[in-house]
Design a protein around this motif. Structure first.
Motif, mmCIF file in Angstrom:
data_model
loop_
_atom_site.group_PDB
_atom_site.id
_atom_site.type_symbol
_atom_site.label_atom_id
_atom_site.label_comp_id
_atom_site.label_asym_id
_atom_site.label_seq_id
_atom_site.Cartn_x
_atom_site.Cartn_y
_atom_site.Cartn_z
ATOM 1 N N GLY A 149 0.826 -1.205 0.000
ATOM 2 C CA GLY A 149 0.000 0.000 0.000
ATOM 3 C C GLY A 149 0.856 1.249 0.000
ATOM 4 N N GLU A 150 0.184 2.373 0.173
ATOM 5 C CA GLU A 150 0.866 3.670 0.104
ATOM 6 C C GLU A 150 1.298 4.160 1.485
ATOM 7 N N GLY A 151 0.615 3.715 2.537
ATOM 8 C CA GLY A 151 0.842 4.262 3.873
ATOM 9 C C GLY A 151 2.181 3.862 4.480
ATOM 10 N N GLU A 152 2.424 4.357 5.647
ATOM 11 C CA GLU A 152 3.685 4.073 6.334
ATOM 12 C C GLU A 152 3.752 2.595 6.712
ATOM 13 N N GLY A 153 4.946 2.026 6.638
ATOM 14 C CA GLY A 153 5.116 0.626 6.995
ATOM 15 C C GLY A 153 4.595 -0.330 5.950
ATOM 16 N N LYS A 154 4.073 0.200 4.849
ATOM 17 C CA LYS A 154 3.546 -0.657 3.787
ATOM 18 C C LYS A 154 4.643 -0.950 2.758
ATOM 19 N N ARG A 155 4.576 -2.128 2.168
ATOM 20 C CA ARG A 155 5.516 -2.457 1.092
ATOM 21 C C ARG A 155 5.030 -1.844 -0.221
ATOM 22 N N ARG A 156 5.962 -1.529 -1.095
ATOM 23 C CA ARG A 156 5.622 -1.048 -2.436
ATOM 24 C C ARG A 156 5.881 -2.163 -3.450
ATOM 25 N N PHE A 157 5.045 -2.262 -4.460
ATOM 26 C CA PHE A 157 5.328 -3.195 -5.553
ATOM 27 C C PHE A 157 6.547 -2.713 -6.339
ATOM 28 N N LYS A 158 7.308 -3.665 -6.884
ATOM 29 C CA LYS A 158 8.488 -3.284 -7.677
ATOM 30 C C LYS A 158 8.152 -3.074 -9.151
ATOM 31 N N GLY A 189 -15.920 13.895 -0.449
ATOM 32 C CA GLY A 189 -15.190 14.701 0.530
ATOM 33 C C GLY A 189 -14.326 13.882 1.480
ATOM 34 N N LYS A 190 -14.421 12.539 1.361
ATOM 35 C CA LYS A 190 -13.598 11.676 2.229
ATOM 36 C C LYS A 190 -12.120 11.955 1.995
ATOM 37 N N THR A 191 -11.347 11.855 3.078
ATOM 38 C CA THR A 191 -9.911 12.166 2.998
ATOM 39 C C THR A 191 -9.250 11.501 1.792
ATOM 40 N N GLY A 192 -8.646 12.313 0.976
ATOM 41 C CA GLY A 192 -7.840 11.789 -0.123
ATOM 42 C C GLY A 192 -8.611 11.452 -1.390
ATOM 43 N N LYS A 193 -9.945 11.368 -1.332
ATOM 44 C CA LYS A 193 -10.686 10.888 -2.501
ATOM 45 C C LYS A 193 -10.613 11.883 -3.657
ATOM 46 N N TRP A 194 -10.841 13.144 -3.368
ATOM 47 C CA TRP A 194 -10.771 14.179 -4.405
ATOM 48 C C TRP A 194 -9.369 14.225 -5.013
ATOM 49 N N GLU A 195 -8.360 14.210 -4.152
ATOM 50 C CA GLU A 195 -6.975 14.288 -4.623
ATOM 51 C C GLU A 195 -6.640 13.057 -5.477
ATOM 52 N N ASP A 196 -7.111 11.876 -5.041
ATOM 53 C CA ASP A 196 -6.864 10.661 -5.815
ATOM 54 C C ASP A 196 -7.492 10.752 -7.199
ATOM 55 N N MET A 197 -8.711 11.318 -7.237
ATOM 56 C CA MET A 197 -9.410 11.446 -8.516
ATOM 57 C C MET A 197 -8.598 12.317 -9.472
ATOM 58 N N LEU A 198 -8.110 13.436 -8.948
ATOM 59 C CA LEU A 198 -7.345 14.351 -9.806
ATOM 60 C C LEU A 198 -6.004 13.735 -10.202
ATOM 61 N N LYS A 199 -5.342 13.100 -9.238
ATOM 62 C CA LYS A 199 -4.050 12.483 -9.548
ATOM 63 C C LYS A 199 -4.232 11.378 -10.602
ATOM 64 N N GLY A 200 -5.359 10.668 -10.510
ATOM 65 C CA GLY A 200 -5.639 9.596 -11.465
ATOM 66 C C GLY A 200 -5.631 10.088 -12.904
ATOM 67 N N ILE A 201 -6.132 11.300 -13.108
ATOM 68 C CA ILE A 201 -6.178 11.849 -14.477
ATOM 69 C C ILE A 201 -4.765 12.057 -15.010
ATOM 70 N N LEU A 202 -3.897 12.605 -14.168
ATOM 71 C CA LEU A 202 -2.511 12.824 -14.624
ATOM 72 C C LEU A 202 -1.763 11.497 -14.758
ATOM 73 N N ASP A 203 -2.077 10.544 -13.873
ATOM 74 C CA ASP A 203 -1.455 9.213 -14.003
ATOM 75 C C ASP A 203 -1.793 8.584 -15.353
ATOM 76 N N VAL A 204 -3.058 8.661 -15.738
ATOM 77 C CA VAL A 204 -3.468 8.103 -17.028
ATOM 78 C C VAL A 204 -2.785 8.867 -18.167
ATOM 79 N N ARG A 205 -2.733 10.180 -18.042
ATOM 80 C CA ARG A 205 -2.071 10.986 -19.080
ATOM 81 C C ARG A 205 -0.634 10.531 -19.286
ATOM 82 N N ASP A 206 0.037 10.213 -18.193
ATOM 83 C CA ASP A 206 1.468 9.925 -18.273
ATOM 84 C C ASP A 206 1.779 8.474 -18.653
ATOM 85 N N LEU A 207 0.748 7.649 -18.838
ATOM 86 C CA LEU A 207 0.996 6.285 -19.310
ATOM 87 C C LEU A 207 1.475 6.313 -20.760
#
Lengths: 444, 444
Positions: A429-438, B79-97
C-alpha cells in the motif's frame, strides 16, 4: 471425435470437459494427433470420395430440379483437381505452424519472489457452423487440435455423407492419440443450431463459415461471441493525384478477380477533381471487363458516351454488396467526404485509397474505421494466406478480440500466472510501513 | 462533453462520429486534453463538492429511511480524505501512461514495395454504466480520451448532482481542446439503459462498473460485447505439502483483507491427506479472524471441537460468492479433483494452489480455466494496479479479447495497413508464371 446422438447441451458439456484436458497437452501431443489424422484420412481416401460422390449425385439432381445452385454443387465436389490433396496438405501445414499455446507475452517482477506472467492459452470450446464445403471439417479439426480448443462442428445437409465419412476417419485416428475423443463433436441435425447457440455457458466462440445470411442469422440469435463478418462492403477512394494506369489495374483487380469474395470492391468513390482526369481510364478498363457501373449524375457526365455499361445509381446501391460485376460510383469533393462516406456506409472490412500523396494516404488509413486500410493496393489482399498467417480461421469485422483476416492467434486468449512464496496482499500500500510493488518488467 | 437531452440513439450516433475524429488525434492532443480536464476540475472543486454534499444529504436521508445502504452512502462521498486528490491524480497518471494508440505490432514485407503493418487503434464507442461512485466519471473520461475512444456515460441516480457538476467542468475544459465535444456523452435517465443496450451498431463495448446484479442484467440484455465480470468465485486448493504458516497467511489474506472484493476467496479445497496436518492451522487462523467455515463432513471431522465457527456445507455453498467472512470448505482426494471442482463451480476469475511441489503447481496453473492461476500467493493480487498496469478498466472473466485485470490495452483493437505501389492480387498464386509472396517479417 464423436458423431453423437447426444443432445446439444450434453455435447457441449462433453466438449467443455475435453477442452480442459486438451488445454494441458504438450505441443508434441497435439502435433502427433495431426500426423495421425493426416494418415487416417489418407487411408480412407476411397471411402470418403465414394461418400462425396453420393452427396454430389443428390446435389446434381437437386440442381437439375432448380433447388440448389450450381456453385454449391461445385463447392461440394472433393474430387476436383487438387482439392483432396490441398485438404491433406492443409493439415500438415497447420501442424507445422509455430505452437500458439503457452507463449509468454508479459513477465513482471511484482516483488522479491513474486512474479507475474501472461501466457497464451486456448479459448475453450468453438462452435463451427459451415455450409457446403466438406473439406472445412478437416481444416477446422486441424486448427482446433493445433490451438488446443475443443470444437463442435455443424455442417450443411448437402454434405452429410462426406461429413460422416471424413469424421469417421478423423474419429478413428483420434482414438490413437492423447486428444480426448469428445474434443471434436459432430452435430448433423439442422434443428440443433438454435439449441447450440443458446449454450453460452459451455460454448465460448462461434465461427460461421458460409453465406452472409448464415452469418447474419447466427449473429442475431446468440449471445456467444461470433468471429466473422456478415458483410464485406469494401470501397476504393480514387483521388486526382493517382496514376491512371495504376488506378485502373487496382480497381479492375479489386472488382473482377473474384467478384463473389468479401474483399472485392463494391463502391468506387471518385474525387470531384479526378472525374475528367483519372476516372475515365478506370471506367474504360472496368467496362472492358464487363463491369456495370452504377453512377451518380456527376460521374455519368464525366464519361464519354462510348462507355455504355452505365446505370443511374440509387441510394441503396451505396449500401449494397453486389458480389458480382457491378460497381457503385459516387463523386465526393475531398478526403473528408470520402472518409465520412466509408465510415457511414462501409462494413468495417477493407478500404483503399489511390493517391500519389503520402500525407493524404496516411490520413485515410488512420481515419477509416475498418480492419484493413490500404494505400495503392487492391482490397483483395485482405486474406490470411496473403498476409502470411499460414492459415485463416476467417475474416472478422468485429471491433474486439480479432479483426481482419484471423489466423491461429484468433483462437487464443491468455491467462495470468503468479508464482509466489506465500505473498499476501494486505502488506502492500501507500501508507507508512507498507511495502511497495516493484513492477520490474522482466525479459520474456 | 455534452449532457444531452438527445435520444440515446442520437447520442450514440454523435459519439460514433466523434470517435472517428478522436481516433486520428495525436498523442499530444489527447494528453493536452487531459491536462486541461485536470485544471478544469481543480478550478471547479468548490462547486463539485457542494453538489456532492447535496447528493449526500439526500442519500443520508434515504439511508435513515432504510432505502439505501450505508456503504453506498460512503461510496458517494467525494469529501472523504484523499478521494478528491486521488481522482485528480488519477487523471494525470493516465495521461502519463505510454500512448496505447498507433503501436505497430507486426510488419511483414508481402512483396517488393508491398508492406503489411498491424497497428493498434481505439475500439470506437464505449458505454460505461456505473453506480454510486461519482469519481468514476473523471476516471473513465480520462481513460477514454487517452485511448482515443468516445464514451457514453450513465451514472447512478444517487450521484446525479455530483455527476452533472463534474461533467459540466469536464465539458467546459474539453471545449478548449481538439477532442470533439460529442466524444464524451452523458446520459442521466435510467430509462435510457435498455435503449442504449440495443444500439449495437454504434456502441462497440459496454463496461459496467457496479454490483453483480447490474453486470448480470447488462450481460443478459445486450448483444454488444460486455467487458467485466458478474461473479468472482475464487478458490484456493490447499495441498498436504503446503507450509502451514504460509497457507494460513495466504488464506486469511484472501478471505479477510477485503471480503466484499471479487478477488476474495470463497471456496477452500482441502486435499484429503492435508485434513489433519495443514488444514487445522489454517482453520484456526480463519476462526481467529471471525470467519465462518461451511465444512463438508470430512473437514468438520478433522477440526478440534475448539473451533466453533463451523456449519455444515450445503451443495449451494460451493456455488456461492459470499462476499463476507464466510468460506466454503470441501475435501478433495487429489489435484485432478480440485481442478475438476474449480472448472465446474468457478467463475473463471482467479484460483490459487498452496503446495511445495512445483510440478503440481504448474499442472494446476495450466489446467484451471481462469484468468488468474496462482501458486503460493493470495487471490487478492488480481488487480490492475497490483499487476502494474497503471490503471484498471475492470476485471474481465470473458474468454475473448481481454481477460483478468484490464488496463488500457483492453480498450484497443488494431487495424491492418498495406502500403503498395499499385499491387494487384491476381498475379499471385501457385501456378506457373505466378508471383509468390515473400512474407518477410520486418523489424518493428
Amino acid at each position: 471425435m464423436s458423431l453423437t446422438n447426444a443432445s446439444p447441451a450434453d455435447a457441449a458439456r462433453a466438449a467443455k470437459s475435453a477442452s480442459h484436458v486438451l488445454a494441458t497437452l504438450s505441443a508434441e501431443a497435439r502435433n502427433d494427433a495431426l500426423t495421425v489424422i493426416h494418415a487416417g484420412l489418407t487411408a480412407a481416401r476411397d471411402e470418403i470420395l465414394a461418400a462425396n460422390a453420393r452427396d454430389l449425385e443428390l446435389a446434381r439432381q437437386a440442381a437439375a430440379d432448380g433447388k440448389l445452385s450450381a456453385s454449391l454443387v461445385s463447392r461440394l465436389d472433393l474430387g476436383k483437381t487438387g482439392k483432396w490433396e490441398d485438404m491433406l496438405k492443409g493439415i500438415l501445414d497447420v501442424r507445422d505452424l509455430e505452437d500458439p499455446v503457452g507463449r509468454v507475452t508479459l513477465r513482471t517482477k511484482l516483488d522479491d519472489g513474486l512474479e507475474l506472467e501472461r501466457v497464451t492459452c486456448p479459448i475453450g470450446v468453438l462452435l463451427i457452423i459451415f455450409e457446403a464445403r466438406p473439406e472445412v471439417i478437416a481444416n477446422i479439426a486441424a486448427l482446433a487440435v493445433k490451438s488446443g480448443n475443443a470444437a463442435i462442428l455443424k455442417g450443411g445437409k448437402e454434405s452429410t455423407e462426406s461429413f460422416v465419412a471424413i469424421s469417421t476417419a478423423i474419429s478413428n485416428a483420434l482414438s490413437q492419440t492423447q486428444v480426448p475423443n469428445d474434443a471434436i463433436q459432430l452435430v448433423t441435425t439442422r434443428e440443433s443450431i438454435p439449441q447450440l447457440l443458446a449454450l453460452d455457458r459451455d460454448i465460448d466462440l462461434v465461427i460461421p463459415r458460409g453465406s452472409n445470411e448464415l452469418v447474419r442469422y447466427i449473429k442475431e440469435n446468440t449471445k456467444i461471441p461470433v468471429l466473422g463478418h456478415a458483410d464485406g462492403l469494401c470501397s476504393i477512394y480514387l483521388t486526382a493525384s493517382a496514376d491512371a494506369k495504376l488506378a485502373a489495374d487496382v480497381v479492375v483487380d479489386a472488382k473482377t478477380s473474384y467478384p463473389a469474395a468479401c474483399n472485392s470492391v463494391e463502391t468506387l468513390l471518385v474525387q470531384e477533381s479526378a472525374l475528367t482526369t483519372v476516372f475515365p481510364a478506370v471506367a474504360s478498363a472496368l467496362a472492358a471487363k464487363g463491369v456495370e457501373l452504377r453512377c451518380d449524375a456527376a460521374s455519368t457526365a464525366a464519361l464519354s458516351p462510348e462507355i455504355t455499361n452505365i446505370k443511374d445509381a440509387t441510394p441503396e446501391d451505396y449500401n449494397t454488396e453486389f458480389l458480382s460485376l457491378t460497381l457503385a460510383v459516387k463523386t465526393v469533393p475531398d478526403l473528408s467526404a470520402a472518409i465520412a462516406h466509408i465510415n457511414t456506409h462501409g462494413s468495417h472490412h477493407t478500404e483503399a485509397i489511390l493517391t500519389a500523396d503520402q500525407a493524404e494516404a496516411e490520413r485515410f488509413m488512420s481515419a477509416v474505421d475498418a480492419s484493413g486500410a490500404y494505400w495503392n493496393a487492391s482490397t483483395r489482399f485482405a486474406d490470411g494466406m496473403r498476409y502470411g498467417f499460414g492459415t485463416e480461421v476467417g475474416i472478422s469485422t468485429n471491433k474486439i478480440h480479432s479483426r481482419g483476416p484471423v489466423g491461429l492467434e484468433g483462437l487464443m486468449i491468455y491467462k495470468y500466472k503468479i508464482r509466489g512464496q506465500g505473498h499476501v496482499s494486505a502488506v502492500y500500500g501507500e501508507g507508512e510501513g507498507k511495502r511497495r510493488f516493484k513492477h520490474e518488467r522482466l525479459a520474456i
